[in-house]
Write a protein that holds these residues in place. Structure first.
Motif, PDB file in Angstrom:
ATOM      1  N   MET A  75       0.828  -1.204   0.000  1.00  9.99           N
ATOM      2  CA  MET A  75       0.000   0.000   0.000  1.00  9.99           C
ATOM      3  C   MET A  75       0.867   1.259   0.000  1.00  9.99           C
ATOM      4  N   ARG A  76       1.975   1.220   0.703  1.00  3.67           N
ATOM      5  CA  ARG A  76       2.928   2.340   0.645  1.00  3.67           C
ATOM      6  C   ARG A  76       3.375   2.583  -0.792  1.00  3.67           C
ATOM      7  N   ASP A  77       3.747   1.505  -1.475  1.00  4.41           N
ATOM      8  CA  ASP A  77       4.206   1.636  -2.854  1.00  4.41           C
ATOM      9  C   ASP A  77       3.076   2.092  -3.773  1.00  4.41           C
ATOM     10  N   ASP A  78       1.846   1.649  -3.479  1.00  2.00           N
ATOM     11  CA  ASP A  78       0.693   2.132  -4.248  1.00  2.00           C
ATOM     12  C   ASP A  78       0.566   3.656  -4.144  1.00  2.00           C
ATOM     13  N   VAL A  79       0.726   4.168  -2.914  1.00  2.00           N
ATOM     14  CA  VAL A  79       0.584   5.614  -2.712  1.00  2.00           C
ATOM     15  C   VAL A  79       1.685   6.364  -3.459  1.00  2.00           C
ATOM     16  N   LEU A  80       2.916   5.879  -3.385  1.00  2.00           N
ATOM     17  CA  LEU A  80       4.009   6.520  -4.120  1.00  2.00           C
ATOM     18  C   LEU A  80       3.756   6.457  -5.626  1.00  2.00           C
ATOM     19  N   GLY A  81       3.236   5.323  -6.104  1.00  2.00           N
ATOM     20  CA  GLY A  81       2.905   5.204  -7.517  1.00  2.00           C
ATOM     21  C   GLY A  81       1.752   6.110  -7.908  1.00  2.00           C
ATOM     22  N   PHE A  82       0.803   6.277  -7.005  1.00  2.00           N
ATOM     23  CA  PHE A  82      -0.322   7.193  -7.229  1.00  2.00           C
ATOM     24  C   PHE A  82       0.189   8.621  -7.393  1.00  2.00           C
ATOM     25  N   LEU A  83       1.106   9.044  -6.530  1.00  2.00           N
ATOM     26  CA  LEU A  83       1.681  10.391  -6.641  1.00  2.00           C
ATOM     27  C   LEU A  83       2.395  10.557  -7.983  1.00  2.00           C
ATOM     28  N   ASP A  84       3.134   9.530  -8.392  1.00  2.00           N
ATOM     29  CA  ASP A  84       3.829   9.591  -9.676  1.00  2.00           C
ATOM     30  C   ASP A  84       2.836   9.699 -10.827  1.00  2.00           C
ATOM     31  N   ALA A  85       1.783   8.878 -10.784  1.00  2.00           N
ATOM     32  CA  ALA A  85       0.814   8.843 -11.881  1.00  2.00           C
ATOM     33  C   ALA A  85       0.100  10.172 -12.050  1.00  2.00           C
ATOM     34  N   LEU A  86      -0.135  10.883 -10.924  1.00  2.00           N
ATOM     35  CA  LEU A  86      -0.830  12.168 -10.989  1.00  2.00           C
ATOM     36  C   LEU A  86       0.131  13.349 -11.105  1.00  2.00           C
ATOM     37  N   GLY A  87       1.430  13.072 -11.111  1.00  2.00           N
ATOM     38  CA  GLY A  87       2.412  14.144 -11.211  1.00  2.00           C
ATOM     39  C   GLY A  87       2.452  15.028  -9.980  1.00  2.00           C
ATOM     40  N   LEU A  88       2.204  14.441  -8.809  1.00  2.00           N
ATOM     41  CA  LEU A  88       2.219  15.199  -7.556  1.00  2.00           C
ATOM     42  C   LEU A  88       3.603  15.050  -6.926  1.00  2.00           C
ATOM     43  N   SER A 112      11.171  13.452   0.436  1.00  2.00           N
ATOM     44  CA  SER A 112      11.069  14.606  -0.456  1.00  2.00           C
ATOM     45  C   SER A 112       9.666  14.797  -1.009  1.00  2.00           C
ATOM     46  N   ARG A 113       8.799  13.773  -0.860  1.00  2.00           N
ATOM     47  CA  ARG A 113       7.448  13.856  -1.413  1.00  2.00           C
ATOM     48  C   ARG A 113       6.441  14.431  -0.420  1.00  2.00           C
ATOM     49  N   VAL A 114       6.803  14.523   0.857  1.00  2.00           N
ATOM     50  CA  VAL A 114       5.843  14.891   1.897  1.00  2.00           C
ATOM     51  C   VAL A 114       6.239  16.214   2.539  1.00  2.00           C
ATOM     52  N   ASP A 115       5.384  17.225   2.373  1.00  2.00           N
ATOM     53  CA  ASP A 115       5.622  18.521   3.013  1.00  2.00           C
ATOM     54  C   ASP A 115       5.276  18.465   4.496  1.00  2.00           C
ATOM     55  N   ARG A 116       4.038  18.055   4.783  1.00  2.00           N
ATOM     56  CA  ARG A 116       3.566  17.947   6.167  1.00  2.00           C
ATOM     57  C   ARG A 116       2.773  16.652   6.318  1.00  2.00           C
ATOM     58  N   LEU A 117       2.843  16.093   7.519  1.00  2.00           N
ATOM     59  CA  LEU A 117       2.274  14.779   7.785  1.00  2.00           C
ATOM     60  C   LEU A 117       1.330  14.877   8.977  1.00  2.00           C
ATOM     61  N   VAL A 118       0.102  14.388   8.804  1.00  2.00           N
ATOM     62  CA  VAL A 118      -0.878  14.340   9.892  1.00  2.00           C
ATOM     63  C   VAL A 118      -1.260  12.884  10.125  1.00  2.00           C
ATOM     64  N   LEU A 119      -1.077  12.414  11.361  1.00  2.00           N
ATOM     65  CA  LEU A 119      -1.369  11.030  11.728  1.00  2.00           C
ATOM     66  C   LEU A 119      -2.473  11.030  12.778  1.00  2.00           C
ATOM     67  N   GLU A 120      -3.621  10.457  12.413  1.00  2.00           N
ATOM     68  CA  GLU A 120      -4.788  10.455  13.300  1.00  2.00           C
ATOM     69  C   GLU A 120      -4.857   9.146  14.092  1.00  2.00           C
ATOM     70  N   ASP A 121      -4.581   9.252  15.399  1.00  2.00           N
ATOM     71  CA  ASP A 121      -4.626   8.124  16.328  1.00  2.00           C
ATOM     72  C   ASP A 121      -3.787   6.946  15.822  1.00  2.00           C
ATOM     73  N   VAL A 122      -2.519   7.227  15.600  1.00  2.00           N
ATOM     74  CA  VAL A 122      -1.569   6.253  15.047  1.00  2.00           C
ATOM     75  C   VAL A 122      -0.417   6.074  16.025  1.00  2.00           C
ATOM     76  N   PRO A 123      -0.217   4.866  16.545  1.00  2.00           N
ATOM     77  CA  PRO A 123       0.900   4.655  17.471  1.00  2.00           C
ATOM     78  C   PRO A 123       2.189   4.327  16.733  1.00  2.00           C
ATOM     79  N   ALA A 124       3.292   4.355  17.452  1.00  2.00           N
ATOM     80  CA  ALA A 124       4.548   3.863  16.912  1.00  2.00           C
ATOM     81  C   ALA A 124       4.416   2.376  16.597  1.00  2.00           C
ATOM     82  N   PRO A 125       5.167   1.886  15.597  1.00  2.00           N
ATOM     83  CA  PRO A 125       5.079   0.468  15.219  1.00  2.00           C
ATOM     84  C   PRO A 125       5.790  -0.431  16.222  1.00  2.00           C
ATOM     85  N   LEU A 126       5.094  -0.715  17.316  1.00  2.00           N
ATOM     86  CA  LEU A 126       5.604  -1.574  18.376  1.00  2.00           C
ATOM     87  C   LEU A 126       4.832  -2.893  18.378  1.00  2.00           C
ATOM     88  N   PRO A 127       5.490  -4.001  18.697  1.00  2.00           N
ATOM     89  CA  PRO A 127       4.765  -5.281  18.729  1.00  2.00           C
ATOM     90  C   PRO A 127       3.600  -5.241  19.722  1.00  2.00           C
TER      91      PRO A 127
END
Length: 227
Positions: A75-88, A112-127
């Protein structure tokens, strides 16, 4: 006005909704597991007054393809590909829950693709201790097969995801749902501690901040983005 569109990314059709002025800075919204782009409908119009908003159906959700292969990294790669496809070239990125994990993976992979990041109720990736997922007894707007696949990664995340939080260069706003959220709030604080330019705002309303407190959500996001 909301336009419903789709784009092919590496053989996977990704559907999305776009609204707001075409010449405005782009804002991309990533939904939680089991949701769709429509989950943002209550807040997207307000965000679109100063941004061109792209609300994406992630793979296996809504009108996007359900290819049967799922992971956070795909899904991460999908989002990066989406940005490429739309020229964002550069975007502001907002993610809720699973969508937030995908958002910080995007920021780790290519800051380099992300100006600002908003994370809604997202914890650190801990087991975390695994728990059984029960399929709802109704027609679903997403592929149930993605649930066990993604939950395995959330339960036992890749160690480098935690280590690389420190590599995120984008100013980051972590919106926390407070004590009534099922997400460990200490995990959100840990994420903010590790992200160099991170800060945390708690809105005591639970996990679905943008639904239960949409006006407060929009106000915090717009202030952070500089709208």
């Amino acid at each position: 006005m909301v336009d419903h569109r789709s784009v092919d990314v590496s053989g996977v059709r990704l559907a999305y909704q776009v609204s707001g002025p075409r010449d405005a800075p782009p804002l991309v919204l990533l939904h939680a597991m089991g949701e769709t782009a429509g989950d943002w409908d209550e807040v997207a119009p307000a965000l679109a007054t100063g941004r061109q908003v792209h609300a994406l159906d992630l793979r296996g959700h809504g009108r996007s393809d359900w290819p049967g292969t799922y992971s956070l990294t795909l899904m991460r790669d999908d989002v990066l590909g989406f940005l490429d496809a739309l020229g964002l070239d550069r975007v502001d990125l907002v993610g809720h829950s699973m969508g937030g994990a995908i958002a910080y993976l995007v920021a780790q992979a290519d800051g380099s693709r992300v100006d600002r990041l908003v994370l809604e109720d997202v914890p650190a990736p801990l087991p975390r201790k695994p728990s059984a997922a029960v399929r709802p007894d109704r027609e679903l707007s997403f592929d149930w097969d993605l649930v066990p696949a993604v939950r395995r990664q959330i339960d036992t995340p890749e160690p480098e995801w935690l280590e690389r939080l420190g590599a995120i260069t984008a100013p980051t706003l972590a919106l926390a749902g407070g004590g009534s959220s099922p997400v460990p709030q200490a995990g959100i604080a840990e994420l903010v501690r590790r992200v160099p330019r991170g800060r945390m705002v708690t809105i005591e309303t639970g996990h679905l901040i943008h639904r239960t407190e949409p006006e407060r959500f929009v106000a915090e996001v717009r202030e952070f983005l500089g709208s």
